[in-house]
Scaffold this motif. Structure first.
Motif, PDB file in Angstrom:
ATOM      1  N   THR A  34      10.703  -4.529  -5.967  1.00 48.25           N
ATOM      2  CA  THR A  34      10.541  -4.733  -7.407  1.00 48.25           C
ATOM      3  C   THR A  34       9.711  -3.599  -7.996  1.00 48.25           C
ATOM      4  N   PRO A  35       9.818  -3.377  -9.323  1.00 48.58           N
ATOM      5  CA  PRO A  35       8.977  -2.346  -9.958  1.00 48.58           C
ATOM      6  C   PRO A  35       7.490  -2.603  -9.745  1.00 48.58           C
ATOM      7  N   MET A  36       7.074  -3.888  -9.721  1.00 46.65           N
ATOM      8  CA  MET A  36       5.666  -4.188  -9.498  1.00 46.65           C
ATOM      9  C   MET A  36       5.212  -3.729  -8.125  1.00 46.65           C
ATOM     10  N   GLY A  37       6.002  -4.029  -7.107  1.00 44.60           N
ATOM     11  CA  GLY A  37       5.624  -3.692  -5.738  1.00 44.60           C
ATOM     12  C   GLY A  37       5.869  -2.251  -5.378  1.00 44.60           C
ATOM     13  N   ALA A  84      -9.005  -0.032  -3.714  1.00 43.17           N
ATOM     14  CA  ALA A  84      -7.665   0.411  -4.123  1.00 43.17           C
ATOM     15  C   ALA A  84      -6.625   0.004  -3.097  1.00 43.17           C
ATOM     16  N   ILE A  85      -6.966   0.156  -1.825  1.00 44.71           N
ATOM     17  CA  ILE A  85      -6.034  -0.225  -0.768  1.00 44.71           C
ATOM     18  C   ILE A  85      -5.860  -1.737  -0.741  1.00 44.71           C
ATOM     19  N   GLY A  86      -6.961  -2.453  -0.985  1.00 48.25           N
ATOM     20  CA  GLY A  86      -6.863  -3.910  -1.000  1.00 48.25           C
ATOM     21  C   GLY A  86      -5.909  -4.415  -2.065  1.00 48.25           C
ATOM     22  N   PHE A  87      -6.017  -3.853  -3.289  1.00 45.32           N
ATOM     23  CA  PHE A  87      -5.091  -4.250  -4.347  1.00 45.32           C
ATOM     24  C   PHE A  87      -3.654  -3.877  -3.983  1.00 45.32           C
ATOM     25  N   SER A  88      -3.505  -2.712  -3.364  1.00 43.22           N
ATOM     26  CA  SER A  88      -2.157  -2.269  -2.996  1.00 43.22           C
ATOM     27  C   SER A  88      -1.542  -3.203  -1.967  1.00 43.22           C
ATOM     28  N   VAL A  89      -2.343  -3.588  -0.974  1.00 41.88           N
ATOM     29  CA  VAL A  89      -1.854  -4.519   0.049  1.00 41.88           C
ATOM     30  C   VAL A  89      -1.479  -5.853  -0.592  1.00 41.88           C
ATOM     31  N   TYR A  90      -2.314  -6.320  -1.526  1.00 40.04           N
ATOM     32  CA  TYR A  90      -2.075  -7.627  -2.152  1.00 40.04           C
ATOM     33  C   TYR A  90      -0.740  -7.652  -2.890  1.00 40.04           C
ATOM     34  N   TRP A  91      -0.388  -6.532  -3.548  1.00 39.61           N
ATOM     35  CA  TRP A  91       0.841  -6.499  -4.332  1.00 39.61           C
ATOM     36  C   TRP A  91       2.040  -5.994  -3.529  1.00 39.61           C
ATOM     37  N   SER A  92       1.810  -5.339  -2.411  1.00 41.28           N
ATOM     38  CA  SER A  92       2.916  -4.687  -1.719  1.00 41.28           C
ATOM     39  C   SER A  92       3.546  -5.528  -0.632  1.00 41.28           C
ATOM     40  N   TYR A  93       2.752  -6.368   0.051  1.00 40.66           N
ATOM     41  CA  TYR A  93       3.294  -7.029   1.226  1.00 40.66           C
ATOM     42  C   TYR A  93       3.928  -8.388   0.983  1.00 40.66           C
ATOM     43  N   PRO A  97       1.753   0.961  -6.522  1.00 33.92           N
ATOM     44  CA  PRO A  97       1.556   2.264  -5.869  1.00 33.92           C
ATOM     45  C   PRO A  97       1.003   3.325  -6.817  1.00 33.92           C
ATOM     46  N   SER A  98       1.435   3.286  -8.085  1.00 35.90           N
ATOM     47  CA  SER A  98       0.912   4.258  -9.057  1.00 35.90           C
ATOM     48  C   SER A  98      -0.590   4.061  -9.265  1.00 35.90           C
ATOM     49  N   TYR A  99      -0.991   2.800  -9.344  1.00 36.71           N
ATOM     50  CA  TYR A  99      -2.410   2.510  -9.499  1.00 36.71           C
ATOM     51  C   TYR A  99      -3.197   3.004  -8.281  1.00 36.71           C
ATOM     52  N   SER A 100      -2.666   2.734  -7.097  1.00 35.06           N
ATOM     53  CA  SER A 100      -3.333   3.177  -5.868  1.00 35.06           C
ATOM     54  C   SER A 100      -3.408   4.690  -5.804  1.00 35.06           C
ATOM     55  N   PHE A 101      -2.333   5.356  -6.219  1.00 33.26           N
ATOM     56  CA  PHE A 101      -2.318   6.817  -6.201  1.00 33.26           C
ATOM     57  C   PHE A 101      -3.423   7.380  -7.091  1.00 33.26           C
ATOM     58  N   LEU A 102      -3.568   6.829  -8.287  1.00 34.13           N
ATOM     59  CA  LEU A 102      -4.582   7.310  -9.212  1.00 34.13           C
ATOM     60  C   LEU A 102      -5.998   7.044  -8.682  1.00 34.13           C
ATOM     61  N   CYS A 103      -6.201   5.867  -8.091  1.00 38.77           N
ATOM     62  CA  CYS A 103      -7.523   5.551  -7.546  1.00 38.77           C
ATOM     63  C   CYS A 103      -7.894   6.490  -6.400  1.00 38.77           C
ATOM     64  N   CYS A 104      -6.934   6.768  -5.520  1.00 44.55           N
ATOM     65  CA  CYS A 104      -7.205   7.651  -4.387  1.00 44.55           C
ATOM     66  C   CYS A 104      -7.403   9.095  -4.846  1.00 44.55           C
ATOM     67  N   ALA A 131       1.770   5.882  -1.402  1.00 44.41           N
ATOM     68  CA  ALA A 131       2.128   5.378  -2.731  1.00 44.41           C
ATOM     69  C   ALA A 131       3.225   6.223  -3.361  1.00 44.41           C
ATOM     70  N   LEU A 132       3.094   7.557  -3.250  1.00 48.32           N
ATOM     71  CA  LEU A 132       4.086   8.438  -3.850  1.00 48.32           C
ATOM     72  C   LEU A 132       5.447   8.288  -3.184  1.00 48.32           C
ATOM     73  N   SER A 133       5.449   8.091  -1.863  1.00 54.21           N
ATOM     74  CA  SER A 133       6.728   7.931  -1.153  1.00 54.21           C
ATOM     75  C   SER A 133       7.443   6.646  -1.578  1.00 54.21           C
ATOM     76  N   ARG A 134       6.664   5.576  -1.813  1.00 53.99           N
ATOM     77  CA  ARG A 134       7.291   4.330  -2.275  1.00 53.99           C
ATOM     78  C   ARG A 134       7.916   4.504  -3.653  1.00 53.99           C
ATOM     79  N   ILE A 135       7.195   5.211  -4.534  1.00 54.94           N
ATOM     80  CA  ILE A 135       7.724   5.440  -5.884  1.00 54.94           C
ATOM     81  C   ILE A 135       8.999   6.275  -5.827  1.00 54.94           C
ATOM     82  N   ILE A 136       8.985   7.341  -5.021  1.00 58.00           N
ATOM     83  CA  ILE A 136      10.151   8.224  -4.922  1.00 58.00           C
ATOM     84  C   ILE A 136      11.347   7.478  -4.355  1.00 58.00           C
TER      85      ILE A 136
END
Length: 440
Positions: free
Chosen positions: A194-197, A178-187, A202-209, A109-114
């Motif tokens: 996009t900022p959403m993807g 958390a991973i499920g939500f990330s997959v749903y929005w990322s792929y 990814p920020s939400y996933s990072f916080l959950c993990c 998640a952090l790598s995608r944001i960076i």
């Protein structure tokens, strides 16, 4: 060709997971033949991951559920080299898988944001350096950061087998969602770039993990503090019992001194030389029993033996002692006193239930295969029940008993030793194996 190998999802994702899981295994005990087991586990894990990828590939373009199955399958297969190479309980394995997956996904998640902030693309575009950096090197850095910031500072509490199984499972469930939500929005392609993807999800996933990791280590720390509190209560009870034992020894000495005063007065009135000599010999025999002096090489052990021998003699217990105290001289005096005093008190309590003439205790400290063996043996004609290698107390209030044996095990484990108890042929055996002084 090299790019194709590192690009393969069944190579890169298990690598990311194994690196993230490895930091949770730094203090875990290894099984025998560790390296062959580890290499065999790696080969089997890669083979099954490749097969799993091939089985699910036909569904890649039709369902996002494919990604969930794919990644969870890869995570399951990483358990093979871990379970085969390290001596772990099931809850420890679940803890490591959950923590490793959380670490991996935080890095992802952090790598995608960076990369989004740097106006770069997370998807691969054929460059080997880009592939190695975004799929391999960054996960090494992420695992190292989690180790330095979370795992190492909590090393004292990092006793995975003491974790609450329900909380570990709950953490695993939170991580999966958390991973499920990330997959749903990322792929989905409409969210790529996009900022959403690339930022919000990814920020939400990072916080959950991160919450998963903090929850796990919070539980471990709470369990560690609870365990230390219990041990303090146990040691306090042992100290009270040993004070009672010391008082008993002092009372015996005072009583004998009082008797000697009267005997000395009676001796002065005896005129016959032969009778006087015989009476003096009786007094000397009586006094010699309470003049036991030990020079084992460990002053704390000498003190314990002097005190217990006094009580053993008074109660008619035959005590055989062959010890080399210098072998345990590296132990703290308080630990020697608590461990040996408690062990001898337990033996005393058992033999006092035997008939007179069968009250026998044997105590040895000697070398055994480059280790120090402490062997305590006493007569025990009664049947005992054992739970987890510890005899079950026959006293009514079990909550107030059994602390002594637990504290003994705690002290032994403190010095990286092992404690064994058994009942064979009418004899209760306590065996403690400790590292030798040279190895300690």
């Amino acid at each position: 060709m090299l790019y194709g190998i590192f690009e393969a999802i069944f190579i890169q994702f298990p690598f990311q997971l194994l690196v993230s899981e490895a930091v949770f295994l730094t203090d875990s005990p290894k099984r025998t033949h560790f390296l062959p087991r580890l290499l065999t586990g790696f080969l089997l894990q890669i083979l099954l991951s490749a097969l799993w990828n091939a089985v699910l590939t036909p569904y890649e373009s039709t369902s996002l559920f494919y990604y969930m199955l794919l990644y969870l399958g890869f995570a399951f297969f990483t358990a093979i080299p871990i379970w085969g190479s390290f001596d772990l309980e099931l809850r420890e394995l679940i803890f490591i898988l959950a923590g490793g997956y959380a670490t991996e996904h935080m890095t992802f998640a952090l790598s995608r944001i960076i990369l989004q902030k740097l106006h770069n693309l997370y998807p691969l575009y054929g460059s080997l350096p880009h592939l190695l950096l975004t799929r391999y090197v960054i996960y090494l850095a992420g695992a190292a950061a989690v180790y330095l910031l979370i795992i190492r500072p909590n090393k004292k509490a990092n006793q995975l087998s003491d974790g609450d199984f329900r909380i570990v499972v709950l953490a695993f469930i939170i991580m999966v969602f958390a991973i499920g939500f990330s997959v749903y929005w990322s792929y989905p392609e409409e969210y790529m770039g996009t900022p959403m993807g690339d930022v919000i999800c990814p920020s939400y996933s990072f916080l959950c993990c991160a919450l998963v990791l903090l929850m796990e280590y919070y539980v471990l720390r709470e369990n560690s503090m609870k365990r230390e509190q219990e041990m303090m209560e146990q040691l306090l009870q042992i100290s009270t019992a040993q004070q009672k034992s010391s008082k008993e020894a002092i009372d015996i000495i005072n009583m004998k001194c009082h008797d000697l005063k009267h005997q000395m007065k009676a001796l002065a009135k005896i005129e016959d030389d032969r009778s006087r000599t015989e009476y003096i010999q009786e007094i000397q025999d009586a006094v010699s029993i309470y003049d036991a002096t030990y020079h084992t090489g460990c002053s704390a052990l000498d003190y314990v033996l002097r005190e217990k021998t006094l009580i053993f003699n008074e109660r008619g217990i035959e005590f055989g002692c062959m010890v080399e105290g210098k072998m345990i001289s590296y132990m703290a005096s308080a630990d020697v006193y608590a461990l040996m005093g408690n062990a001898l008190d337990n033996a005393l309590e058992r033999v006092m239930k035997e008939k007179k003439g069968e009250r026998i205790i044997s105590f040895q400290i000697r070398h055994h295969n480059d280790m120090v063996l402490i062997h305590l043996e006493n007569r025990c004609s009664r049947m005992l029940q054992f739970e987890n290698g510890i005899p079950v107390t026959d006293k009514k209030d079990r909550s107030q008993h059994g602390f002594g044996v637990k504290s003994m095990r705690y002290i032994v484990e403190k010095y990286h030793g092992e404690l064994f108890m058994s009942l064979k042929n009418g004899k209760f055996n306590l065996d403690i194996l400790l590292p030798s002084q040279e190895e300690a």
